[in-house]
Design a protein around this motif. Structure first.
Motif, PDB file in Angstrom:
ATOM      1  N   GLU A  87      -7.034   5.618  -0.300  1.00  0.00           N
ATOM      2  CA  GLU A  87      -8.276   4.843  -0.324  1.00  0.00           C
ATOM      3  C   GLU A  87      -8.240   3.797  -1.438  1.00  0.00           C
ATOM      4  O   GLU A  87      -8.602   2.641  -1.231  1.00  0.00           O
ATOM      5  N   ALA A  88      -7.809   4.209  -2.626  1.00  0.00           N
ATOM      6  CA  ALA A  88      -7.749   3.278  -3.762  1.00  0.00           C
ATOM      7  C   ALA A  88      -6.715   2.186  -3.511  1.00  0.00           C
ATOM      8  O   ALA A  88      -6.951   1.016  -3.824  1.00  0.00           O
ATOM      9  N   THR A 123      -6.897 -10.116  -4.099  1.00  0.00           N
ATOM     10  CA  THR A 123      -6.038 -10.437  -5.247  1.00  0.00           C
ATOM     11  C   THR A 123      -4.589 -10.672  -4.822  1.00  0.00           C
ATOM     12  O   THR A 123      -3.950 -11.619  -5.299  1.00  0.00           O
ATOM     13  N   LEU A 171      -6.927  -4.956  -0.391  1.00  0.00           N
ATOM     14  CA  LEU A 171      -7.758  -5.784   0.475  1.00  0.00           C
ATOM     15  C   LEU A 171      -8.845  -6.559  -0.268  1.00  0.00           C
ATOM     16  O   LEU A 171      -9.680  -7.197   0.367  1.00  0.00           O
ATOM     17  N   ASP A 172      -8.819  -6.537  -1.607  1.00  0.00           N
ATOM     18  CA  ASP A 172      -9.855  -7.268  -2.344  1.00  0.00           C
ATOM     19  C   ASP A 172      -9.541  -8.758  -2.496  1.00  0.00           C
ATOM     20  O   ASP A 172     -10.302  -9.501  -3.089  1.00  0.00           O
ATOM     21  N   THR A 227      -1.083   6.580  -6.304  1.00  0.00           N
ATOM     22  CA  THR A 227      -2.426   6.084  -6.029  1.00  0.00           C
ATOM     23  C   THR A 227      -2.934   6.721  -4.733  1.00  0.00           C
ATOM     24  O   THR A 227      -2.158   6.905  -3.804  1.00  0.00           O
ATOM     25  N   THR A 228      -4.201   7.026  -4.669  1.00  0.00           N
ATOM     26  CA  THR A 228      -4.742   7.591  -3.432  1.00  0.00           C
ATOM     27  C   THR A 228      -4.730   6.514  -2.352  1.00  0.00           C
ATOM     28  O   THR A 228      -4.852   5.322  -2.665  1.00  0.00           O
ATOM     29  N   ILE A 284       0.844  -1.204   0.000  1.00  0.00           N
ATOM     30  CA  ILE A 284       0.000   0.000   0.000  1.00  0.00           C
ATOM     31  C   ILE A 284       0.873   1.247   0.000  1.00  0.00           C
ATOM     32  O   ILE A 284       0.638   2.191  -0.764  1.00  0.00           O
ATOM     33  N   ARG A 294      -5.741   0.965  -0.618  1.00  0.00           N
ATOM     34  CA  ARG A 294      -6.287   0.026   0.385  1.00  0.00           C
ATOM     35  C   ARG A 294      -7.347  -0.873  -0.241  1.00  0.00           C
ATOM     36  O   ARG A 294      -7.391  -2.073   0.016  1.00  0.00           O
ATOM     37  N   ARG A 295      -8.182  -0.292  -1.075  1.00  0.00           N
ATOM     38  CA  ARG A 295      -9.221  -1.081  -1.731  1.00  0.00           C
ATOM     39  C   ARG A 295      -8.591  -2.164  -2.604  1.00  0.00           C
ATOM     40  O   ARG A 295      -9.005  -3.325  -2.571  1.00  0.00           O
ATOM     41  N   LEU A 296      -7.574  -1.793  -3.383  1.00  0.00           N
ATOM     42  CA  LEU A 296      -6.883  -2.764  -4.232  1.00  0.00           C
ATOM     43  C   LEU A 296      -6.213  -3.854  -3.403  1.00  0.00           C
ATOM     44  O   LEU A 296      -6.232  -5.027  -3.767  1.00  0.00           O
TER      45      LEU A 296
END
Length: 198
Positions: free
Chosen positions: A35-36, A45, A42-43, A32-33, A24, A38-40
């Motif tokens: 938020e983006a 992948t 924690l999905d 990358t922001t 991250i 963290r989203r990437l």
């Protein structure tokens, strides 16, 4: 005072959370922001990728603090010539400990991994604009072999003339209208002034 000792460990399930936090941080440094990123992260992948047989990751610690990682993948140097190779997909070192041997320690782990896999070469894709990374890899013996260029499929099709004829005609008509509009004022200024009788 001597240099801090760098230790490197394979990223096993117990180290996934620390690896993901470093990943991250790496993404945020790249623009990358938070938020983006963290989203990437924690999905699921990343965790799935870390479990693949053809991918290995190592994490570096300095004074028990995670300070860098390397992700490597089994590959070949060419699709036509089967020569086992290990490819460095990602190499990241936390900014405040760069130039303290972390990158070298991670690449040493990659070299040991490559030997165990029977790979004769280690390759790394380094962004052309990242001068610091390019100098680092050059200093430790990586030679430039190719320049990898990337383009969106749609852009390539446009450049190659892959649009259907009606799309091309529409584009050519639009461009001609724009040229006509731009040329109209200049035609008016070049016209002869009206003659006044007298």
């Amino acid at each position: 005072m001597g240099r801090a000792v760098v230790t490197v460990h394979p990223v096993e399930p117990g180290l996934h959370a620390q690896f993901i936090e470093l990943w991250i941080t790496h993404r945020i440094e790249g623009g990358t922001t938070p938020e983006a990123a963290r989203r990437l992260a924690l999905d699921g992948t990343l965790r799935t990728a870390l479990q693949r047989n053809d991918i290995a990751a190592f994490i570096a610690f300095m004074d028990q603090r995670p300070v860098g990682y390397i992700v490597i993948a089994d590959s070949t140097r060419s699709l036509l010539v089967v020569s086992p190779c290990v490819s460095v997909d990602m190499l990241y070192v936390v900014a405040d400990v760069r130039r303290h041997g972390v990158g070298r320690a991670l690449l040493a782990a990659a070299a040991r991994y490559a030997e165990r896999r029977g790979a004769e070469h280690i390759a790394s894709t380094v962004p052309a604009q990242d001068r610091e990374a390019n100098r680092f890899f050059a200093r430790i013996g990586f030679a430039a072999e190719t320049v990898r260029r990337v383009t969106p499929v749609a852009a390539l099709k446009r450049r190659l003339g892959g649009e259907c004829p009606s799309q091309r005609r529409n584009l050519e008509a639009l461009l001609q209208r724009r040229r006509d509009v731009r040329a109209a004022p200049s035609r008016l200024t070049r016209a002869e002034p009206p003659q006044i009788a007298g």
